[in-house]
Design a protein around this motif. Structure first.
Motif, PDB file in Angstrom:
ATOM      1  N   ASP A 151       0.820  -1.204   0.000  1.00 48.09           N
ATOM      2  CA  ASP A 151       0.000   0.000   0.000  1.00 48.09           C
ATOM      3  C   ASP A 151       0.862   1.265   0.000  1.00 48.09           C
TER       4      ASP A 151
ATOM      5  N   THR B  30      -8.873   0.029  15.487  1.00 46.19           N
ATOM      6  CA  THR B  30      -9.980  -0.821  15.026  1.00 46.19           C
ATOM      7  C   THR B  30      -9.640  -2.290  15.237  1.00 46.19           C
TER       8      THR B  30
ATOM      9  N   SER C  39     -17.477   6.319  11.440  1.00 37.33           N
ATOM     10  CA  SER C  39     -16.720   6.519  10.192  1.00 37.33           C
ATOM     11  C   SER C  39     -16.218   5.178   9.636  1.00 37.33           C
TER      12      SER C  39
ATOM     13  N   ASN D 191     -14.403   2.820   9.810  1.00 37.91           N
ATOM     14  CA  ASN D 191     -13.116   2.245  10.233  1.00 37.91           C
ATOM     15  C   ASN D 191     -12.770   0.954   9.499  1.00 37.91           C
TER      16      ASN D 191
ATOM     17  N   ILE E 212     -10.376  -1.084   6.627  1.00 37.62           N
ATOM     18  CA  ILE E 212      -8.993  -1.000   6.139  1.00 37.62           C
ATOM     19  C   ILE E 212      -9.073  -0.873   4.620  1.00 37.62           C
TER      20      ILE E 212
ATOM     21  N   ARG F 100      -6.938  -0.445   2.239  1.00 30.22           N
ATOM     22  CA  ARG F 100      -5.972  -0.995   1.284  1.00 30.22           C
ATOM     23  C   ARG F 100      -6.296  -2.441   0.907  1.00 30.22           C
ATOM     24  N   THR F 101      -7.198  -3.040   1.681  1.00 30.09           N
ATOM     25  CA  THR F 101      -7.501  -4.439   1.400  1.00 30.09           C
ATOM     26  C   THR F 101      -8.977  -4.591   0.990  1.00 30.09           C
TER      27      THR F 101
ATOM     28  N   LYS G 197     -11.720  -9.314   2.927  1.00 31.13           N
ATOM     29  CA  LYS G 197     -10.691  -9.399   3.974  1.00 31.13           C
ATOM     30  C   LYS G 197     -11.090  -8.572   5.189  1.00 31.13           C
TER      31      LYS G 197
ATOM     32  N   LEU H  38     -11.943 -10.197   8.987  1.00 30.89           N
ATOM     33  CA  LEU H  38     -10.852  -9.878   9.922  1.00 30.89           C
ATOM     34  C   LEU H  38     -11.104 -10.369  11.352  1.00 30.89           C
ATOM     35  N   PRO H  39     -12.306 -10.169  11.935  1.00 26.15           N
ATOM     36  CA  PRO H  39     -12.510 -10.695  13.298  1.00 26.15           C
ATOM     37  C   PRO H  39     -12.366 -12.227  13.347  1.00 26.15           C
TER      38      PRO H  39
ATOM     39  N   THR I  48     -10.419 -13.945  11.289  1.00 23.67           N
ATOM     40  CA  THR I  48      -8.973 -14.166  11.162  1.00 23.67           C
ATOM     41  C   THR I  48      -8.298 -13.985  12.514  1.00 23.67           C
TER      42      THR I  48
ATOM     43  N   ARG J  97     -18.783  -6.998   9.117  1.00 20.84           N
ATOM     44  CA  ARG J  97     -17.605  -7.295   9.946  1.00 20.84           C
ATOM     45  C   ARG J  97     -18.007  -7.488  11.409  1.00 20.84           C
TER      46      ARG J  97
END
Lengths: 422, 241
Positions: free
Chosen positions: A16, A312, B107, B109, B111, B113-114, B118, B122-123, B125, B170
């Motif tokens: 990134d 987060t 807002s 929150n 990620i 870039r992914t 994904k 995430l939780p 993972t 999520r």
């Protein structure tokens, strides 16, 4: 979190921020490649000097008129004229078995229009083995010490590095030109033809491999020496008497004669080279440390920029250890990429640096067959696997070490505080 | 994990997703002593959709931080599924947040870039769920929320409403005991905000999710099952709508 998930997240984060990652990796590349090149050249130089040492006779003293430094330059103080009187006096000393006089200079040789500037040494070619006991000649070579038109050629002259065809072969005629300035200040040239009667096999001694050996009387005339020798090779009974003979000569002639024991000279050179290599290696290490500081900066910025992301992740259950691992893996990836590229560039760079043409000609001067130096291309780099592994591990360890502080900062962030950050 | 309690002050914790008991948060600073939460007590039943409303500085966000275990109280207890969450150490709290709480932020929150997928998984993972299980579960929820076709896109390329749906997905992926939503419609236009709110309502009523939503919008607050109005760190009103 699974290691593969952490790796995936770390990789994504680096991708990134491509430009920043590339620049940081470059810092590591620079440090690693520098250390690799220095290691390689240093190992190459050591091996080269080792080869030179092993090729030299251990019972020889090298004498010039006046004090002479280890680095080759004769001093202006040259009150002693090396002539037959001195030679006879030296021959009479205990434990001295032979004294071989030498004339030396720098000439241009022409072979079918191809020209080289080389060292020429006037001495009995049979006495080359006084200096190099293991010297051998190519097939067809004959040594004609009394023939004033015969020349014996060093391997590098006969077979210049990179050339596909030999410069000269046995039986060929060479035109030798000696340029000098006469007493009136005018440039003059002395030109003579010589027949190549012998070609030396690679001796391991750069000076000899780069030299042309001719009859002493012919050299005296060609180089206009007026019977004044440039140097003498003093052979002792065996190496245990070298110091004794050296002391005897010094007692007689004091500072009017310069004495060097080639073995000792090369050993000092080797020590100096090792010292220099250590110094330059320190510079390489400093470059690596600078790279590590770059990683600290990059990751610290990354932590600051990704503070909400960290918040987060922690809010949704990531453990401190996972966040720590995430940033350490980023640092490790930078280190691994930098170290691997650095190694490759270092190896290629080392060979590239030594592939530049060397200056083989004009190395004669008053020194004759003194302990030789050698340009950088004389030392093909040696990259030992254990050295490469050491540099790779050092680079990666430094990178991971550099990542510890930012990673620790990230892992210790309070999720509430991190989530509040804009 | 510590042992689950079954009853506190006659509250049956088996039927209760969240119980807050005498919760106080006091900030001491050079500027003085600020009582953000003053001895709050309430409980939320499983499947209930509760809004926490109040003016700025009333303490509603502080309350949400305490309930979400993002901060520790000065005194008092918070029970989620009968677990006294502040009896846990930091590492256990992180695990508890992962297993029992779903967060939805104003807002989003995410990620950026992914990919959406994904982000949603995430939780899972983090909890150590196998990649195939996490993928399957994330895709199922994305389908239920109508954004399965966005799975491979990056959140930054989605509209605000779609991004909030991703955040909701999520929050649900680990099947949490409670979902904490902090002004989930605050960054959305009215229409999209209503859509997102309707989605939360559906999740609560149809899928029996326990949702606690902080909002300063009185209309939204009245549309939930129950509204708790906070003022000066105290419960001013607790109304079943």
């Amino acid at each position: 979190m699974n290691p593969s998930d952490i790796f995936s997240l770390a990789y994504d984060a680096l991708v990134d921020r491509k430009i920043r990652t590339i620049l940081t990796v470059l810092m590591v590349v620079l440090g690693a490649s520098l250390v690799v090149v220095i290691n390689g050249l240093s190992a190459g130089q050591s091996a080269f000097l080792e080869k030179q040492l092993s090729s030299l006779a251990t019972n020889v003293i090298y004498a010039t008129s006046g004090q002479r430094s280890y680095y080759g330059g004769a001093s202006s103080q040259s009150s002693l004229i090396l002539n037959s009187v001195i030679i006879n006096k030296l021959r009479a000393l205990p434990y001295v078995t032979d004294v071989v006089p030498q004339y030396s200079g720098s000439v241009t040789i022409d072979s079918y229009g191809n020209v080289q500037r080389v060292s020429v040494v006037g001495m009995d070619p049979n006495k080359l083995t006084v200096m190099l006991p293991n010297l051998q000649y190519v097939d067809g070579s004959t040594l004609s010490p009394n023939d004033r038109s015969a020349a014996v050629v060093g391997d590098t002259i006969a077979n210049p590095p990179g050339a596909t065809t030999p410069f000269v072969t046995v039986g060929q005629t060479l035109k030798i030109t000696y340029s000098y300035t006469d007493s009136a200040g005018k440039s003059q040239q002395e030109v003579r033809n010589f027949l190549v009667t012998g070609i030396m096999k690679p001796s391991g001694n750069t000076r000899i491999d780069n030299a042309l050996v001719i009859n002493p009387d012919a050299a005296n005339q060609l180089l206009r020496k007026s019977g004044r020798y440039d140097s003498l090779l003093i052979q002792t009974t065996d190496d245990t008497y070298v110091n004794t003979v050296q002391q005897e000569i010094t007692d007689i002639y004091g500072k009017n004669i310069g004495l060097t024991v080639p073995q000792a000279f090369l050993q000092v050179r080797q020590q100096t080279a090792q010292g220099n290599a250590m110094f330059v290696e320190m510079i390489g290490f400093i470059a690596l440390v600078v790279g590590a500081v770059g990683i600290v900066t990059t990751l610290y910025n990354s932590v600051t920029e990704r503070i909400r992301e960290i918040g987060t992740m922690k809010a949704i259950g990531a453990q401190n250890s996972s966040i720590l691992a995430l940033f350490l893996v980023e640092a490790a990836l930078i280190g691994i990429m930098g170290a691997t590229l650095g190694l490759a560039i270092g190896v290629v760079g080392g060979y590239a640096m030594t592939s530049f043409p060397s200056h083989t000609g004009g190395a004669g001067g008053p020194g004759g067959f003194g302990p030789g130096g050698g340009s950088i291309s004389s030392f093909p780099p040696i990259f030992l696997p254990q050295d490469l592994i050491k540099v790779w591990l050092l680079s990666v360890s430094l990178a991971v070490g550099a990542g510890i502080f930012p990673a620790w900062k990230a892992s210790k962030l309070s999720p509430m505080v991190a989530l509040r950050r804009e | 994990m510590v042992e689950e309690s079954t009853k506190i002050d006659n509250i049956d914790l088996k039927e209760t997703a969240l119980a807050v008991k005498n919760l106080s948060k006091i900030y001491d600073s050079s500027a003085g002593r600020v009582v953000a939460l003053d001895n709050l007590s309430f409980s939320v039943k499983k499947g209930e959709f509760v809004s926490i409303a109040g003016p700025s500085g009333s303490g509603k966000s502080t309350l949400l931080n305490m309930v979400g275990a993002l901060d520790r109280p000065t005194s008092g207890h918070v029970y989620i599924n009968g677990i006294d969450i502040f009896a846990l150490n930091d590492s256990m709290i992180a695990t508890m947040r992962n297993n029992l709480i779903g967060f939805i932020f104003q807002s989003f929150n995410l990620i950026n870039r992914t990919t959406v997928l994904k982000n949603v998984k995430l939780p899972g993972t983090i909890s150590g769920m196998s990649p195939s299980d996490a993928n399957a579960r994330a895709m199922k929820i994305l389908e239920a929320l109508g954004i399965a076709d966005k799975a491979t896109q990056k959140p930054v390329n989605l509209s605000g409403g779609q991004q909030q749906r991703v955040a909701i997905a999520r929050a649900l992926v680990n099947n949490p005991a409670i979902v904490l939503a902090d002004e989930p419609t605050g960054n959305l236009d009215t229409k999209t905000g209503e859509d997102v709110f309707d989605m939360l309502k559906t999740l609560s009523h149809k899928f029996k999710r326990t949702i606690i939503m902080v909002t300063h919008n009185p209309e939204l607050a009245e549309s939930t099952d129950r509204s708790i109005l906070i003022r000066d760190g105290r419960i001013e009103k607790d109304v079943v709508n």
